[in-house]
Motif scaffolding. Structure first.
Motif, PDB file in Angstrom:
ATOM      1  N   GLN A 156      43.397  33.549  39.886  1.00  0.00           N
ATOM      2  CA  GLN A 156      42.007  33.139  40.080  1.00  0.00           C
ATOM      3  C   GLN A 156      41.203  34.237  40.777  1.00  0.00           C
ATOM      4  O   GLN A 156      40.085  34.539  40.382  1.00  0.00           O
ATOM      5  N   GLU A 157      41.784  34.832  41.821  1.00  0.00           N
ATOM      6  CA  GLU A 157      41.107  35.944  42.506  1.00  0.00           C
ATOM      7  C   GLU A 157      40.852  37.098  41.538  1.00  0.00           C
ATOM      8  O   GLU A 157      39.791  37.717  41.568  1.00  0.00           O
ATOM      9  N   LEU A 158      41.830  37.380  40.679  1.00  0.00           N
ATOM     10  CA  LEU A 158      41.656  38.452  39.702  1.00  0.00           C
ATOM     11  C   LEU A 158      40.494  38.157  38.770  1.00  0.00           C
ATOM     12  O   LEU A 158      39.631  39.020  38.553  1.00  0.00           O
ATOM     13  N   LEU A 159      40.466  36.964  38.209  1.00  0.00           N
ATOM     14  CA  LEU A 159      39.385  36.611  37.286  1.00  0.00           C
ATOM     15  C   LEU A 159      38.024  36.695  37.957  1.00  0.00           C
ATOM     16  O   LEU A 159      37.047  37.138  37.347  1.00  0.00           O
ATOM     17  N   GLU A 160      37.948  36.306  39.235  1.00  0.00           N
ATOM     18  CA  GLU A 160      36.687  36.428  39.976  1.00  0.00           C
ATOM     19  C   GLU A 160      36.289  37.894  40.121  1.00  0.00           C
ATOM     20  O   GLU A 160      35.114  38.243  39.960  1.00  0.00           O
ATOM     21  N   LEU A 161      37.259  38.763  40.419  1.00  0.00           N
ATOM     22  CA  LEU A 161      36.970  40.195  40.537  1.00  0.00           C
ATOM     23  C   LEU A 161      36.483  40.771  39.203  1.00  0.00           C
ATOM     24  O   LEU A 161      35.540  41.578  39.165  1.00  0.00           O
ATOM     25  N   LEU A 162      37.105  40.353  38.113  1.00  0.00           N
ATOM     26  CA  LEU A 162      36.679  40.828  36.798  1.00  0.00           C
ATOM     27  C   LEU A 162      35.274  40.340  36.473  1.00  0.00           C
ATOM     28  O   LEU A 162      34.457  41.095  35.937  1.00  0.00           O
ATOM     29  N   ASP A 163      34.984  39.087  36.797  1.00  0.00           N
ATOM     30  CA  ASP A 163      33.640  38.544  36.574  1.00  0.00           C
ATOM     31  C   ASP A 163      32.592  39.275  37.407  1.00  0.00           C
ATOM     32  O   ASP A 163      31.426  39.371  37.009  1.00  0.00           O
ATOM     33  N   GLN A 164      33.010  39.812  38.564  1.00  0.00           N
ATOM     34  CA  GLN A 164      32.091  40.544  39.447  1.00  0.00           C
ATOM     35  C   GLN A 164      31.963  42.015  39.068  1.00  0.00           C
ATOM     36  O   GLN A 164      31.263  42.765  39.733  1.00  0.00           O
ATOM     37  N   GLY A 165      32.663  42.447  38.021  1.00  0.00           N
ATOM     38  CA  GLY A 165      32.483  43.812  37.547  1.00  0.00           C
ATOM     39  C   GLY A 165      33.643  44.765  37.714  1.00  0.00           C
ATOM     40  O   GLY A 165      33.550  45.915  37.294  1.00  0.00           O
ATOM     41  N   SER A 166      34.735  44.343  38.346  1.00  0.00           N
ATOM     42  CA  SER A 166      35.911  45.224  38.384  1.00  0.00           C
ATOM     43  C   SER A 166      36.352  45.464  36.943  1.00  0.00           C
ATOM     44  O   SER A 166      36.308  44.554  36.121  1.00  0.00           O
ATOM     45  N   ASN A 167      36.764  46.687  36.655  1.00  0.00           N
ATOM     46  CA  ASN A 167      37.053  47.001  35.256  1.00  0.00           C
ATOM     47  C   ASN A 167      38.396  47.709  35.048  1.00  0.00           C
ATOM     48  O   ASN A 167      38.443  48.805  34.495  1.00  0.00           O
ATOM     49  N   LEU A 221      44.492  33.391  29.814  1.00  0.00           N
ATOM     50  CA  LEU A 221      43.039  33.470  30.010  1.00  0.00           C
ATOM     51  C   LEU A 221      42.513  34.881  29.742  1.00  0.00           C
ATOM     52  O   LEU A 221      41.457  35.057  29.142  1.00  0.00           O
ATOM     53  N   LEU A 222      43.255  35.879  30.191  1.00  0.00           N
ATOM     54  CA  LEU A 222      42.835  37.269  29.964  1.00  0.00           C
ATOM     55  C   LEU A 222      42.781  37.583  28.475  1.00  0.00           C
ATOM     56  O   LEU A 222      41.880  38.300  28.020  1.00  0.00           O
ATOM     57  N   ARG A 223      43.739  37.067  27.723  1.00  0.00           N
ATOM     58  CA  ARG A 223      43.780  37.334  26.283  1.00  0.00           C
ATOM     59  C   ARG A 223      42.496  36.884  25.599  1.00  0.00           C
ATOM     60  O   ARG A 223      42.014  37.546  24.684  1.00  0.00           O
ATOM     61  N   THR A 224      41.913  35.777  26.059  1.00  0.00           N
ATOM     62  CA  THR A 224      40.681  35.286  25.436  1.00  0.00           C
ATOM     63  C   THR A 224      39.422  35.846  26.097  1.00  0.00           C
ATOM     64  O   THR A 224      38.466  36.178  25.408  1.00  0.00           O
ATOM     65  N   GLN A 225      39.421  35.974  27.427  1.00  0.00           N
ATOM     66  CA  GLN A 225      38.214  36.394  28.138  1.00  0.00           C
ATOM     67  C   GLN A 225      38.059  37.908  28.243  1.00  0.00           C
ATOM     68  O   GLN A 225      36.939  38.418  28.298  1.00  0.00           O
ATOM     69  N   PHE A 226      39.162  38.630  28.334  1.00  0.00           N
ATOM     70  CA  PHE A 226      39.148  40.084  28.492  1.00  0.00           C
ATOM     71  C   PHE A 226      40.212  40.698  27.581  1.00  0.00           C
ATOM     72  O   PHE A 226      41.205  41.250  28.057  1.00  0.00           O
ATOM     73  N   PRO A 227      40.044  40.588  26.256  1.00  0.00           N
ATOM     74  CA  PRO A 227      41.114  40.982  25.330  1.00  0.00           C
ATOM     75  C   PRO A 227      41.483  42.465  25.359  1.00  0.00           C
ATOM     76  O   PRO A 227      42.586  42.826  24.948  1.00  0.00           O
ATOM     77  N   ALA A 228      40.612  43.322  25.849  1.00  0.00           N
ATOM     78  CA  ALA A 228      40.920  44.759  25.885  1.00  0.00           C
ATOM     79  C   ALA A 228      41.847  45.128  27.039  1.00  0.00           C
ATOM     80  O   ALA A 228      42.448  46.200  27.034  1.00  0.00           O
ATOM     81  N   VAL A 229      41.970  44.249  28.029  1.00  0.00           N
ATOM     82  CA  VAL A 229      42.804  44.526  29.192  1.00  0.00           C
ATOM     83  C   VAL A 229      44.265  44.275  28.847  1.00  0.00           C
ATOM     84  O   VAL A 229      44.608  43.254  28.254  1.00  0.00           O
TER      85      VAL A 229
END
Length: 137
Positions: free
Chosen positions: A49-60, A81-89
């Motif tokens: 959850q902390e990771l997803l929040e960081l990604l939503d805040q712009g961590s790349n 969740l990453l597979r659907t929300q941030f597939p390039a990661v």
């Protein structure tokens, strides 16, 4: 600290996120992996959850090194969740569990690779670099 090994001159460094609920282990990974040329640790989180929040805040990050067992949102749930929300990661799971069915499940859910926590530093470095290379294709 001297950088260990080198990536090709001018190569873009791997932007790495480290996710583990054990702060001492997480800080140790950061110290180890930051010592390698070509790897830049851009963020840390204590759970998915902390990771997803960081990604939503712009961590790349382009690679995430993540523990399997964590509170709130574990490695498997986060990978889904990453597979659907941030597939390039790309995700590299690190765990104390060496169960072949768990490894198969995690890889089927989208992780690039799976390491056990007693892996060598060089194997970990190689897995992170391989995940980054796979993501740049």
């Amino acid at each position: 600290m001297t950088a260990i090994s080198a990536s090709p001159a001018g190569a873009t460094p791997v932007r790495l996120a480290i996710v583990d609920d054990h702060i001492l282990f997480r800080k140790g990974l950061r110290a180890l992996l930051s010592g390698y040329a070509g790897i830049e640790v851009v963020c840390e989180a204590g759970n998915g959850q902390e990771l997803l929040e960081l990604l939503d805040q712009g961590s790349n990050p382009n690679v995430i090194l993540m523990d399997m067992q964590m509170p709130i949102l574990d490695g498997l749930q986060t990978t889904r969740l990453l597979r659907t929300q941030f597939p390039a990661v790309r995700v590299v799971i690190i765990s104390m569990h060496d169960d072949p069915s768990l490894v198969s499940t995690v890889l089927a859910e989208g992780a690039h690779s799976y390491l056990v926590k007693n892996t060598s530093p060089e194997e970990m470095r190689s897995a992170v670099l391989a995940a980054a290379a796979a993501g740049s294709r």
